[in-house]
Design a protein around this motif. Structure first.
Motif, PDB file in Angstrom:
ATOM      1  N   MET A  14      33.400 -38.437 -42.368  1.00  0.00           N
ATOM      2  CA  MET A  14      33.509 -37.376 -43.326  1.00  0.00           C
ATOM      3  C   MET A  14      32.675 -35.848 -42.521  1.00  0.00           C
ATOM      4  O   MET A  14      33.264 -34.902 -42.799  1.00  0.00           O
ATOM      5  N   GLY A  15      31.791 -36.365 -41.882  1.00  0.00           N
ATOM      6  CA  GLY A  15      31.182 -35.396 -40.908  1.00  0.00           C
ATOM      7  C   GLY A  15      32.067 -34.574 -39.951  1.00  0.00           C
ATOM      8  O   GLY A  15      32.153 -33.440 -39.955  1.00  0.00           O
ATOM      9  N   LEU A  16      32.955 -35.258 -39.497  1.00  0.00           N
ATOM     10  CA  LEU A  16      33.891 -35.048 -38.335  1.00  0.00           C
ATOM     11  C   LEU A  16      34.841 -34.391 -39.180  1.00  0.00           C
ATOM     12  O   LEU A  16      35.519 -33.092 -38.690  1.00  0.00           O
ATOM     13  N   MET A  17      35.441 -35.083 -40.420  1.00  0.00           N
ATOM     14  CA  MET A  17      36.596 -34.188 -41.145  1.00  0.00           C
ATOM     15  C   MET A  17      36.243 -32.772 -41.471  1.00  0.00           C
ATOM     16  O   MET A  17      36.740 -31.929 -41.619  1.00  0.00           O
ATOM     17  N   SER A  18      34.861 -32.635 -42.011  1.00  0.00           N
ATOM     18  CA  SER A  18      34.170 -31.609 -42.291  1.00  0.00           C
ATOM     19  C   SER A  18      34.524 -30.005 -41.170  1.00  0.00           C
ATOM     20  O   SER A  18      34.245 -29.089 -41.634  1.00  0.00           O
ATOM     21  N   PHE A  19      34.883 -30.373 -40.128  1.00  0.00           N
ATOM     22  CA  PHE A  19      35.043 -29.472 -39.078  1.00  0.00           C
ATOM     23  C   PHE A  19      36.089 -28.724 -39.220  1.00  0.00           C
ATOM     24  O   PHE A  19      36.674 -27.602 -38.629  1.00  0.00           O
ATOM     25  N   MET A  20      37.242 -29.324 -40.247  1.00  0.00           N
ATOM     26  CA  MET A  20      38.491 -28.882 -40.344  1.00  0.00           C
ATOM     27  C   MET A  20      38.167 -27.623 -41.393  1.00  0.00           C
ATOM     28  O   MET A  20      37.785 -27.963 -42.350  1.00  0.00           O
ATOM     29  N   PRO A  21      38.989 -26.520 -40.957  1.00  0.00           N
ATOM     30  CA  PRO A  21      38.458 -25.281 -41.913  1.00  0.00           C
ATOM     31  C   PRO A  21      38.726 -25.521 -43.213  1.00  0.00           C
ATOM     32  O   PRO A  21      37.968 -25.151 -44.183  1.00  0.00           O
ATOM     33  N   LYS A  22      39.715 -26.297 -43.827  1.00  0.00           N
ATOM     34  CA  LYS A  22      39.998 -26.396 -45.280  1.00  0.00           C
ATOM     35  C   LYS A  22      39.179 -27.560 -45.730  1.00  0.00           C
ATOM     36  O   LYS A  22      39.634 -27.883 -46.858  1.00  0.00           O
TER      37      LYS A  22
END
Ligand SMILES: CC(C)(COP(=O)(O)OP(=O)(O)OC[C@H]1O[C@@H](n2cnc3c(N)ncnc32)[C@H](O)[C@@H]1OP(=O)(O)O)[C@@H](O)C(=O)NCCC(=O)NCCS
Length: 119
Positions: A14-22
């Protein structure tokens, strides 16, 4: 090296996914994680460097193609070639399928060598 996502990797994913702008908003992020957990054609991978997971790659696999929906690298490890390495590895794993991008991932994927088809 790419590792297939499992529930015990949820927080780091989730931490890494949250770097995606959307995916910055928690509710959207949780919905996205749910899609990967519930649908076998949505596949999530983490990239491990030494002892840490520092990259994430998420795709939807279809019969003759696959679409990269999510790609992110921990800011402390950007510019080290990890994004390119993840794309290279997934192309090897997907063999004859054609790689596709979304509007969100297109800009980076255009920078990566494509082994089959064109983006
Ligand atoms: C995109 C991302 C995964 C690249 O990971 P990385 O491991 O730093 O990438 P690499 O080291 O393999 O490649 C670096 C190259 O990609 C370029 N690049 C980085 N982000 C880019 C982007 N959003 N669009 C286009 N090119 C990008 C860099 O400028 C660099 O180019 P250069 O080699 O010409 O200098 C990372 O920047 C990231 O996590 N971004 C935030 C999430 C995101 O926006 N994902 C969607 C990107 S379209």
């Amino acid at each position: 090296m790419l590792f297939r996502y499992k529930k015990s990797f949820e927080k780091i994913a989730m931490g890494l996914m949250s770097f995606m702008p959307k995916e910055r908003e928690l509710k959207k992020l949780q919905q996205t994680m749910h899609i990967y957990e519930e649908n076998p054609d949505w596949q999530l991978f983490l990239w491990k460097k030494e002892d840490d997971f520092v990259g994430l790659l998420g795709l939807k696999v279809e019969e003759e193609s696959y679409t990269i929906h999510h790609i992110s690298v921990n800011p402390s490890h950007r510019g080290e070639g990890i994004g390119h390495e993840m794309i290279g590895k997934i192309q090897d794993m997907m063999q004859d399928r054609e790689m596709r991008a979304t509007e969100e991932t297109d800009a980076f994927l255009k920078k990566c060598p494509v082994k089959k088809g064109d983006l």
